[in-house]
Design a protein around this motif. Sequence first.
Motif, PDB file in Angstrom:
ATOM      1  N   ARG A 101       0.840  -1.195   0.000  1.00 30.87           N
ATOM      2  CA  ARG A 101       0.000   0.000   0.000  1.00 30.87           C
ATOM      3  C   ARG A 101       0.878   1.249   0.000  1.00 30.87           C
ATOM      4  NH1 ARG A 101      -3.241  -1.818   4.851  1.00 30.87           N
ATOM      5  NH2 ARG A 101      -1.927  -3.641   4.556  1.00 30.87           N
ATOM      6  N   SER A 104       4.087   2.201   2.351  1.00 30.60           N
ATOM      7  CA  SER A 104       4.427   1.046   3.190  1.00 30.60           C
ATOM      8  C   SER A 104       5.928   0.747   3.265  1.00 30.60           C
ATOM      9  CB  SER A 104       3.700  -0.198   2.685  1.00 30.60           C
ATOM     10  OG  SER A 104       4.120  -0.477   1.352  1.00 30.60           O
ATOM     11  N   LEU A 113      10.895  15.833   8.534  1.00 36.15           N
ATOM     12  CA  LEU A 113      11.397  17.204   8.731  1.00 36.15           C
ATOM     13  C   LEU A 113      11.691  17.873   7.401  1.00 36.15           C
ATOM     14  CD1 LEU A 113      13.813  16.062  11.500  1.00 36.15           C
ATOM     15  CD2 LEU A 113      12.030  17.762  11.868  1.00 36.15           C
ATOM     16  N   ALA A 413      16.340  12.102   3.180  1.00 38.35           N
ATOM     17  CA  ALA A 413      15.813  13.432   2.851  1.00 38.35           C
ATOM     18  C   ALA A 413      14.720  13.325   1.786  1.00 38.35           C
ATOM     19  CB  ALA A 413      16.946  14.342   2.372  1.00 38.35           C
ATOM     20  N   GLY A 414      14.135  12.146   1.661  1.00 39.78           N
ATOM     21  CA  GLY A 414      13.189  11.915   0.570  1.00 39.78           C
ATOM     22  C   GLY A 414      11.825  12.548   0.770  1.00 39.78           C
TER      23      GLY A 414
END
Length: 919
Positions: A101, A104, A113, A413-414
């Motif tokens: 999903r 997930s 952040l 940092a995605g």
Amino acid sequence: MASLSRALRGVAATCPRRSPAPGRALRPLAAGAGPTSEKSVPYQRTLKEAQDASAAARGPSQPLPSTASVVVIGGGSLGCQTLYHLAKLGVSGAVLLERERLTSGTTWHTAGLLWQLRPSDVEVELLAHTRRVVSRDLEDETGLHTGWIQNGGLFIASSRQRLDEYKRLMSLGKVYGIESHVLSPGETKALYPLMNVEDLYGTLYVPHDGTMDPAGTCTSLARAATARGAQVIENCPVTGIRVRTDDFGVRRVAAVETEFGCIQTPCVVNCAGVWAGAVGRMAGVKVPLVAMHHAYVVTERIEGIQNMPNVRDHDASVYLRLQGDALSVGGYETNPIFWEEVSDKFAFGLFDLDWDVFTQHIEGAINRVPVLEKTGIKSTVCGPESFTPDHKPLMGEAPELRGFFLGCGFNSAGMMLGGGCGQQLASWIVHGRPEKDMHSYDIRRFHHSLTDHSRWIRERSHEAYAKNYSVVFPHDEPLAGRNMRTDPLHEELLARGCVFQERHGWERPGWFHAQGTAPVLPYDYYGAYGHRAREDYAYGRLLRQEHTFRFPPHHDAIKKECLACRGAAAMFNMSYFGKFYLVGPDARKAADWLFSADVSRPPGSTVYTCMLNHRGGTEGDLTVSRLAPGPQASPLAPAFEGDGYYLAVGGAAAQHSWSHISAVLQDRKFRCQLIDSSEDLGLLSVQGPASRAILQEVMEADLSDEAFPFSTHKLVRAAGHLVRAMRLSFVGELGWELHAPGPSCLPVYQALMTAGAKHGLVNAGYRAIDSLSIEKGYRQWHADLRADDSPLEAGLAFTCKLKSSIPFLGREALEKQQAEGLRRRLLGFTVDQKVPMFGLEAIWRNGQVVGHVRRADFGFTINKTLAYGYIRDPSGGPVSLDFVKSGDYALERMGVTYTAQAHLKSPFDPDNKRVKGIY
Ligand SMILES: Cc1cc2nc3c(=O)[nH]c(=O)nc-3n(C[C@H](O)[C@H](O)[C@H](O)COP(=O)(O)OP(=O)(O)OC[C@H]3O[C@@H](n4cnc5c(N)ncnc54)[C@H](O)[C@@H]3O)c2cc1C
């Protein structure tokens, strides 16, 4: 309930042999109860609960279409953002396939952040875009609240250098309208009363930073994308990628396979997070990333913490994220745990936290917010995340397979980069190029020999992880994954005191050190995983001295190299250059189309040119030498029919240039070959007023202006070896490059050094080239000349054959720019005060910020700091020469402005006399 201090005690008791991280001593704590083992994410809502657990067994959430314009694999932050931006660009029939999903994988447990300021102009823009999407656009489009919270961000400086770094960020922020304030310890205390400020130099406060919610963000993205015609299909793992080979032998994406059917598509985007390597393998594409455990802990309620900004204490390598009335505490360790066997059954999963690893953060967290010592830990969140060799994402079209794009490797940092990167990826797919300069993220920044080199990937990814919170110094170098590619002069130069830099896997000379050798030693993992940390060795010591925003101690060594080049001669080893041959029946047509300059001159000519994209942006600059046809192959030229060109391109841009040229040849179906001879040939360059006299002693050729004019090349003998000599200069001097077969490099070099001794010839490195070239006003690709800069804006109109009628890639965009007037223009600046600058400084004109510095260095001959940056007219109009000349300029470095003089022409040798041998 365990508390942070009890957790620490527990670990101290169970792991008595663990040595503390460098610079951080563990307090002697008595044994106590162990930490909590509860694992749960701190979000009110996750998509784990959104459907019943048996949904996966029932198969895909929707029937699969038989065709799709684009298939995005993975429904995390990147997949959802990419799909949304594709839909926004009007792409119809784009499909996202998610194995389980949405969210997930890693996304569901992110800390979320978003910090707006980073030491890169492109990243600042990417982050700003994500912020716009989650704080405004998605809510406007869907009516859903994404969960964005704007509580601000606070960066902690425990040293003067750290504060200097923050001040650099503040200056850059002004260019992009990002509000930030440097606060004193007292001001910080007033803002964050629970904070210990005793040991602070100051902080950087960014009020519009905040926090993203993974479920809210991805749900809104999916809703907005499907409203625009995209499809999101969950519970549908991709099991294979079909590839076809076209009539020209080029591998292209054909279809995506699943257990539930196949989707024909020309384009796949790999947004599969830590599983991206497995998806890449389905397509024969290398994806250089590693999976690691990455963690934070969530505390119990803390009285008085509500509404506080998020905190990044870089020197303690720890962050404190506001979590309602509690904190999440996380950071970057020196010994992160690799996830060796990435399981494809891991959905909405978390690992048990390894307290031995995580404990490194606790002391720093308690030091910063002392109330944490008595605060309980509610839960731990430790999940998988992907990390790459330079801590930058992997994006763009894979060089191995057309139509296969990467959008993975996001190095924790995605979430914050997701919006900006999703937008760029969508543009890349639709328009063939991203709008911004994405070279730092482009998979083509790595040489193909490295992208499946597991030791290199592992070492470099480890170092990049461990140094994530380190100060980003302008002249830092990696210690991991070194000595991967060396040239025939490596040992000789090492013995002569060369201090090497690493670019593109190559070891290239940085500068020369008079006191002994400084070899780069095998990587020591900074003492992690049982390796013995190397404390004191020459290369490490010299590199540590580079960790400054001032002039480094060996500034004078670089000065000597530069002044020797200007006054006598310098020897540069530039063997790491990319050296390609473009040959075949259509080579001339291809060269006309690829290169902005007219390179169809007679054999023997050499032309400096740019290569553009269809937007008129500069994909590379290089020299192109026309070859005389020859039936016989030699190490210095292949046999070819039709036309032939020898291309020399800066080594750090070699893979990028190679991929750009290859893609253009494939798309235009030119019948010619591109041959890579980079590893077979070395490149020595002798530059300076004495170069002719030195070379004349070694070369069997007349080097007079008449016999060997500027911008020409010849096959000649040097010290008895056949070399290709080119009269060219990267530093603005009389000089020749010798392109020599590998085995000839050392004898030719030694003969030149012997002949040059009496003329004052010295070895010099790339630090000198950087200084000399900026002094002369020469551009450096990927600094002051990038894929988002046109040659007209960069003052390189002379490289564009616009006066001819020859069509070339990017021509229409340049003509449009010419007709409309330039909206930005590259200017040179000199600063009288002896202050070091490195790039990112803000450019002020008549009291307004009009741009920022892309590249800066010290020019030793003019004895001034030089800086280059693009300026805009704040009114939005074209930047006319009158506008340029009528301004009073200043450069802002770390919050202090310095008066600067603007130059349209190089302040050094503006009439280009020296390259012509006129001294
Ligand atoms: C502890 C922790 C804290 C973090 N904190 C922050 C932070 O504060 N700020 C920030 O910006 N980032 C943070 N990150 C990083 C950020 O969460 C990730 O970079 C981001 O979520 C990665 O998104 P993704 O889409 O690349 O990968 P994922 O979220 O992992 O998505 C990949 C998806 O691909 C699917 N998939 C895999 N294989 C297939 C297949 N064969 N077929 C179909 N689907 C497949 C997976 O099921 C998965 O859903 C943090 C990460 C961690 C672990």
